[in-house]
Scaffold this motif. Structure first.
Motif, mmCIF file in Angstrom:
data_model
loop_
_atom_site.group_PDB
_atom_site.id
_atom_site.type_symbol
_atom_site.label_atom_id
_atom_site.label_comp_id
_atom_site.label_asym_id
_atom_site.label_seq_id
_atom_site.Cartn_x
_atom_site.Cartn_y
_atom_site.Cartn_z
ATOM 1 N N ALA A 146 0.838 -1.196 0.000
ATOM 2 C CA ALA A 146 0.000 0.000 0.000
ATOM 3 C C ALA A 146 0.873 1.246 0.000
ATOM 4 N N TYR A 147 1.951 1.188 0.758
ATOM 5 C CA TYR A 147 2.888 2.315 0.817
ATOM 6 C C TYR A 147 3.523 2.583 -0.551
ATOM 7 N N ILE A 148 3.948 1.518 -1.224
ATOM 8 C CA ILE A 148 4.539 1.681 -2.566
ATOM 9 C C ILE A 148 3.504 2.238 -3.541
ATOM 10 N N ASP A 149 2.261 1.798 -3.418
ATOM 11 C CA ASP A 149 1.193 2.331 -4.285
ATOM 12 C C ASP A 149 1.030 3.837 -4.082
ATOM 13 N N GLU A 150 1.115 4.257 -2.814
ATOM 14 C CA GLU A 150 0.977 5.683 -2.530
ATOM 15 C C GLU A 150 2.108 6.483 -3.170
ATOM 16 N N LEU A 151 3.320 5.980 -3.063
ATOM 17 C CA LEU A 151 4.455 6.661 -3.682
ATOM 18 C C LEU A 151 4.299 6.718 -5.202
ATOM 19 N N SER A 152 3.841 5.607 -5.787
ATOM 20 C CA SER A 152 3.633 5.582 -7.236
ATOM 21 C C SER A 152 2.592 6.610 -7.659
ATOM 22 N N ALA A 153 1.476 6.668 -6.927
ATOM 23 C CA ALA A 153 0.413 7.613 -7.268
ATOM 24 C C ALA A 153 0.905 9.054 -7.151
ATOM 25 N N ALA A 154 1.708 9.327 -6.119
ATOM 26 C CA ALA A 154 2.250 10.679 -5.968
ATOM 27 C C ALA A 154 3.171 11.038 -7.126
ATOM 28 N N SER A 155 3.966 10.085 -7.583
ATOM 29 C CA SER A 155 4.861 10.344 -8.718
ATOM 30 C C SER A 155 4.067 10.573 -10.001
ATOM 31 N N VAL A 156 3.010 9.792 -10.197
ATOM 32 C CA VAL A 156 2.163 9.991 -11.376
ATOM 33 C C VAL A 156 1.544 11.390 -11.352
ATOM 34 N N ALA A 157 1.089 11.817 -10.175
ATOM 35 C CA ALA A 157 0.516 13.163 -10.060
ATOM 36 C C ALA A 157 1.560 14.226 -10.371
ATOM 37 N N GLY A 158 2.772 14.053 -9.859
ATOM 38 C CA GLY A 158 3.825 15.019 -10.150
ATOM 39 C C GLY A 158 4.160 15.075 -11.618
ATOM 40 N N HIS A 159 4.202 13.914 -12.258
ATOM 41 C CA HIS A 159 4.501 13.845 -13.691
ATOM 42 C C HIS A 159 3.406 14.540 -14.499
ATOM 43 N N SER A 160 2.138 14.238 -14.177
ATOM 44 C CA SER A 160 1.019 14.838 -14.911
ATOM 45 C C SER A 160 0.968 16.346 -14.723
ATOM 46 N N ASP A 161 1.161 16.802 -13.495
ATOM 47 C CA ASP A 161 1.108 18.241 -13.232
ATOM 48 C C ASP A 161 2.227 18.980 -13.949
ATOM 49 N N GLU A 162 3.405 18.347 -13.995
ATOM 50 C CA GLU A 162 4.528 18.999 -14.688
ATOM 51 C C GLU A 162 4.251 19.106 -16.179
ATOM 52 N N LEU A 163 3.723 18.036 -16.773
ATOM 53 C CA LEU A 163 3.399 18.086 -18.201
ATOM 54 C C LEU A 163 2.333 19.139 -18.480
ATOM 55 N N ALA A 164 1.327 19.209 -17.608
ATOM 56 C CA ALA A 164 0.280 20.212 -17.804
ATOM 57 C C ALA A 164 0.855 21.614 -17.699
ATOM 58 N N SER A 165 1.755 21.813 -16.733
ATOM 59 C CA SER A 165 2.369 23.128 -16.556
ATOM 60 C C SER A 165 3.215 23.499 -17.762
ATOM 61 N N VAL A 166 3.995 22.530 -18.242
ATOM 62 C CA VAL A 166 4.826 22.784 -19.428
ATOM 63 C C VAL A 166 3.945 23.064 -20.641
ATOM 64 N N GLY A 167 2.838 22.299 -20.763
ATOM 65 C CA GLY A 167 1.933 22.516 -21.893
ATOM 66 C C GLY A 167 1.312 23.899 -21.865
ATOM 67 N N ARG A 168 0.903 24.339 -20.679
ATOM 68 C CA ARG A 168 0.331 25.684 -20.566
ATOM 69 C C ARG A 168 1.357 26.746 -20.908
ATOM 70 N N ALA A 169 2.579 26.564 -20.429
ATOM 71 C CA ALA A 169 3.628 27.546 -20.710
ATOM 72 C C ALA A 169 3.929 27.602 -22.204
ATOM 73 N N GLN A 170 3.960 26.416 -22.862
ATOM 74 C CA GLN A 170 4.240 26.423 -24.294
ATOM 75 C C GLN A 170 3.105 27.058 -25.075
ATOM 76 N N ARG A 171 1.857 26.787 -24.662
ATOM 77 C CA ARG A 171 0.730 27.417 -25.345
ATOM 78 C C ARG A 171 0.794 28.929 -25.232
ATOM 79 N N ARG A 172 1.158 29.412 -24.047
ATOM 80 C CA ARG A 172 1.285 30.859 -23.875
ATOM 81 C C ARG A 172 2.397 31.409 -24.762
ATOM 82 N N SER A 173 3.500 30.666 -24.865
ATOM 83 C CA SER A 173 4.610 31.114 -25.714
ATOM 84 C C SER A 173 4.206 31.134 -27.184
ATOM 85 N N LEU A 174 3.454 30.119 -27.622
ATOM 86 C CA LEU A 174 3.006 30.073 -29.014
ATOM 87 C C LEU A 174 2.001 31.184 -29.308
ATOM 88 N N GLU A 175 1.110 31.456 -28.357
ATOM 89 C CA GLU A 175 0.153 32.546 -28.553
ATOM 90 C C GLU A 175 0.873 33.889 -28.620
#
Length: 413
Positions: free
Chosen positions: A147-176
């Motif tokens: 269960a502990y390993i699952d929690e760590l995995s889920a936290a890493s997935v959230a960090g990965h997704s949030d970073e991609l979303a942040s990078v995507g937003r920044a790139q969209r702003r740069s393209l606009e």
């Protein structure tokens, strides 16, 4: 609270006696080293990266994570931000963010978690069994650990997704921002910096397209991937028209026909292809064409500004064109309006058809004798000036298109 955390909280009543807990803690350095070795052997993405100082750093991180796990068992706590679990989840979240910044997917990291969980459990299970724990306690221990390993995995997935979303937003702003600078005609050095910042490869040319916003997404799906979308504010387009602007790369030459086919049925207006740093010229051309009241034809083809260059040239100075028209039509000023209009229409057709009477008659839907009669009247009014090249040029320019007032009425309709 995530479901996996609930699983950890429920399992956290497990109690280890001091000798077993001490033995597990003593084994952490070896366990961490074996875990990292297994990851580098079984996960190709990390096989050549976890060496030297990086390996030592990752081993330390694994040891701290497993140490937090033991601390959770020994001292069960809630989910407050200062608990050991909260710190471990923050570290896992940061690990996922780092993977995204490195350009890697989550596949490798999740595989590493699976390998790490297997190796860690094998090592810890051996120690707990040797410590004399009952089978039921060992089973609970396993439940808590996974269960502990699952929690760590889920936290890493959230960090990965949030970073991609942040990078995507920044790139969209740069393209606009880049699209706005292109449409505004910013200096080349500014455009080059913005293109580099946005990760946008400059094409040879850009072609500006204006189309109803309702048709934007469908068109974008068929256009090149590096097509830019302009901002919502289009100050040069008349009010009341909800239009979107696109900058299409390398649609020059034969590819312009392909662009026209792609935009068919989408009520689009297409400017000329221009060197990419001069895209503002294409934007000005297409907005001026629409300002004249010209619209896409009824057959669904886009409005091609290249087919209306004469109208654009003559619209540069509408007052001058009106003055020229009044001057060349002065001989008709004393006639009744209906008569003057018929003779003006005949004179225009006669000029455009180079005096071919039958062609003029077909154009006006009248008998050739009617054309003969009207031209006789016009020669009477103009005299020899109808044969003067300068007068012929002025008449052709003045009568080539309806007067600007007519155009404005069409645009307002």
């Amino acid at each position: 609270m995530p479901e996996s955390f609930e699983a950890t909280r429920r399992a956290a009543h497990l109690e280890l006696d001091a000798p077993v807990a001490g033995a597990l803690r003593d084994r952490l350095p070896v366990l961490a080293a074996r875990t990292v070795s297994a990851i580098t052997a079984e996960v190709p993405s990390y096989s050549g990266t976890l060496t030297g100082q990086m390996r030592a750093k990752i081993e330390n991180a694994v040891q701290l994570a497993l140490g937090t796990f033991l601390q959770l068992i020994e001292c069960p706590q809630g989910a407050g931000p200062s608990t050991p679990l909260a710190s471990a989840l923050e570290a896992a979240y940061a690990l996922g963010s780092g993977e995204a910044r490195s350009g890697r997917s989550m596949d490798a990291l999740l595989a590493a978690y699976r390998v790490g969980a297997r190796v860690s459990w094998r090592e810890m299970a051996t120690t707990t069994v040797q410590g004399g724990l009952s089978a039921a306690t060992v089973a609970e221990f396993a439940e808590l650990m996974f269960a502990y390993i699952d929690e760590l995995s889920a936290a890493s997935v959230a960090g990965h997704s949030d970073e991609l979303a942040s990078v995507g937003r920044a790139q969209r702003r740069s393209l606009e921002r880049l699209a706005g600078q292109l449409l505004a005609g910013e200096p080349e050095e500014t455009l080059l910096r913005s293109a580099d910042r946005a990760g946008w490869p400059p094409p040879q040319t850009l072609t500006v397209v204006l189309l109803p916003r309702a048709n934007l997404r469908a068109a974008l799906a068929l256009l090149p991937g590096h097509t830019l979308e302009g901002a919502d504010d289009l100050p040069e387009v008349g009010p009341g028209e909800d239009l979107a602007v696109l900058l299409v790369p390398d649609a020059h030459g034969d590819r312009r026909r392909q662009l026209a086919r792609t935009l068919r049925g989408r009520r689009a207006a297409v400017g000329p292809a221009r060197p990419w740093t001069e895209a503002s010229a294409s934007y000005r051309r297409v907005t001026r064409t629409l300002a004249l009241g010209l619209r896409p034809p009824a057959d669904g083809a886009p409005l091609d500004t290249e087919e209306h260059l004469a109208a654009l040239v003559l619209s540069v100075d509408p007052e001058g064109l009106a003055d020229l028209r009044a001057r060349v039509l002065a001989p008709l000023a004393t006639l009744p309006p209906a008569t003057a209009e018929r003779l003006t229409e005949t004179l225009r057709s006669w000029l455009l058809h180079h005096g071919r009477r039958d062609d003029v008659a077909a154009d006006l839907f009248v008998h050739p004798q009617t054309v003969r009669y009207r031209m006789a009247k016009l020669r009477e009014l103009y005299g020899d000036r109808l044969h003067d090249p300068a007068t012929t040029l002025d008449l052709t320019v003045a009568l080539a298109f309806p007067p600007r007032t007519d155009v404005d009425e069409r645009a307002d309709a």
